[in-house]
Design a protein around this motif. Structure first.
Motif, mmCIF file in Angstrom:
data_model
loop_
_atom_site.group_PDB
_atom_site.id
_atom_site.type_symbol
_atom_site.label_atom_id
_atom_site.label_comp_id
_atom_site.label_asym_id
_atom_site.label_seq_id
_atom_site.Cartn_x
_atom_site.Cartn_y
_atom_site.Cartn_z
ATOM 1 N N ASN A 1 29.004 8.275 -38.735
ATOM 2 C CA ASN A 1 28.864 6.959 -39.347
ATOM 3 C C ASN A 1 27.513 6.816 -40.041
ATOM 4 O O ASN A 1 26.491 7.297 -39.550
ATOM 5 N N LYS A 2 27.501 6.149 -41.191
ATOM 6 C CA LYS A 2 26.264 5.998 -41.967
ATOM 7 C C LYS A 2 25.179 5.249 -41.199
ATOM 8 O O LYS A 2 23.992 5.428 -41.472
ATOM 9 N N THR B 1 23.489 8.166 -39.417
ATOM 10 C CA THR B 1 22.767 9.123 -40.261
ATOM 11 C C THR B 1 21.701 8.454 -41.121
ATOM 12 O O THR B 1 20.732 9.097 -41.524
ATOM 13 N N THR C 1 23.229 6.776 -47.446
ATOM 14 C CA THR C 1 24.200 6.043 -48.250
ATOM 15 C C THR C 1 25.369 6.983 -48.560
ATOM 16 O O THR C 1 25.266 8.204 -48.395
ATOM 17 N N ASP C 2 26.469 6.430 -49.028
ATOM 18 C CA ASP C 2 27.613 7.262 -49.406
ATOM 19 C C ASP C 2 27.215 8.250 -50.503
ATOM 20 O O ASP C 2 27.655 9.408 -50.509
ATOM 21 N N ASN D 1 25.126 11.009 -49.004
ATOM 22 C CA ASN D 1 26.011 11.853 -48.202
ATOM 23 C C ASN D 1 26.734 12.858 -49.093
ATOM 24 O O ASN D 1 26.795 14.057 -48.784
#
Length: 250
Positions: free
Chosen positions: A73-74, A77, A80-81, A84
């Motif tokens: 899950n962001k 981590t 951002t998408d 990622n």
């Protein structure tokens, strides 16, 4: 120690490997699988000693440590998408021009700028990690917080729970000496603690039919449908779209 404790408390070098070496065994930090030392493990007509077999396990079950971590899950981590996706492409070995084409951006200088931003983020993370390690030596009043489970669908102040608070909540909501609930809590923080405890009733390597999940949850509380819904919503259980199979989320 629960799996998530091992994960969060592991040194960086062990996290990079994906497993922890203990006295009698190697433990996968990603799923908790244990490989006993001193045993030779056969796999696909090849014999492996314990540590090599653990590496094989990570490759077969998780792809790689990178694949596992980048899929978290962001909120865990901090990526951002967009970041990622970039890291995935970097890891695949693509050069800036190839990434530019995949991401349909204007120029390679845009990709270089993203690399710079990520490098800056890395430096900041190292600084914060060092500060927090130094703080542990001085801050005698810091509470012992329960780490979020690795498959959490969202991480917010609901996870701001100390180990002492968790114990009090478990005593409040569970019948002493059992996994049966007196009542299901309404508050989100308490709900999370209760669901986490219920998740220990499911085996990480088992796949369950819906009726089997229901039977497990019925032993906990009469409103098993509500429990099942929250177990999925909070990221403890996962299921096929048609509900034909359930499993403990890894």
């Amino acid at each position: 120690m629960v799996i998530s404790d091992r994960f969060w408390e592991a040194p960086l070098e062990d996290l990079k490997k994906g497993y922890l070496e203990e006295k009698e065994q190697f433990v996968c930090l990603l799923c908790g699988n244990q490989v006993e030392k001193g045993i030779i493990y056969p796999q696909d007509n090849t014999l492996y000693e314990a540590e090599k077999f653990m590496n094989l396990h990570i490759q077969r079950e998780h792809g790689s440590v990178f694949d596992y971590l980048i899929g978290l899950n962001k909120k865990l981590t901090g990526l951002t998408d967009h970041q990622n996706r970039l890291l995935r492409l970097f890891y695949e070995g693509k050069n800036d021009n190839e990434i530019k084409q995949v991401m349909e951006v204007g120029s390679t200088s845009t990709i270089r700028n993203h690399r710079f931003v990520l490098k800056e983020k890395e430096r900041q993370a190292k600084m914060l990690l060092t500060l927090m390690e130094l703080l542990k030596e001085k801050d005698e009043h810091a509470p012992s917080l329960i780490p979020p489970h690795q498959t959490a669908t969202m991480v917010d102040d609901r996870y701001n729970v100390t180990k002492e608070e968790q114990e009090k909540m478990l005593k409040k909501y569970f019948i002493e000496g059992s996994k049966s609930l007196k009542t299901f809590p309404a508050k989100e923080k308490q709900k999370l603690v209760v669901l986490r405890e219920i998740s220990t009733l499911f085996h990480p390597k088992e796949t369950y039919a819906e009726k089997d999940v229901n039977e497990v949850l019925k032993s906990v509380y009469y409103d098993f449908v509500t429990l099942r819904r929250y177990m999925i919503e909070y990221g403890f259980l996962d299921r096929k779209p048609d509900g034909s199979a359930y499993w403990l989320k890894k």
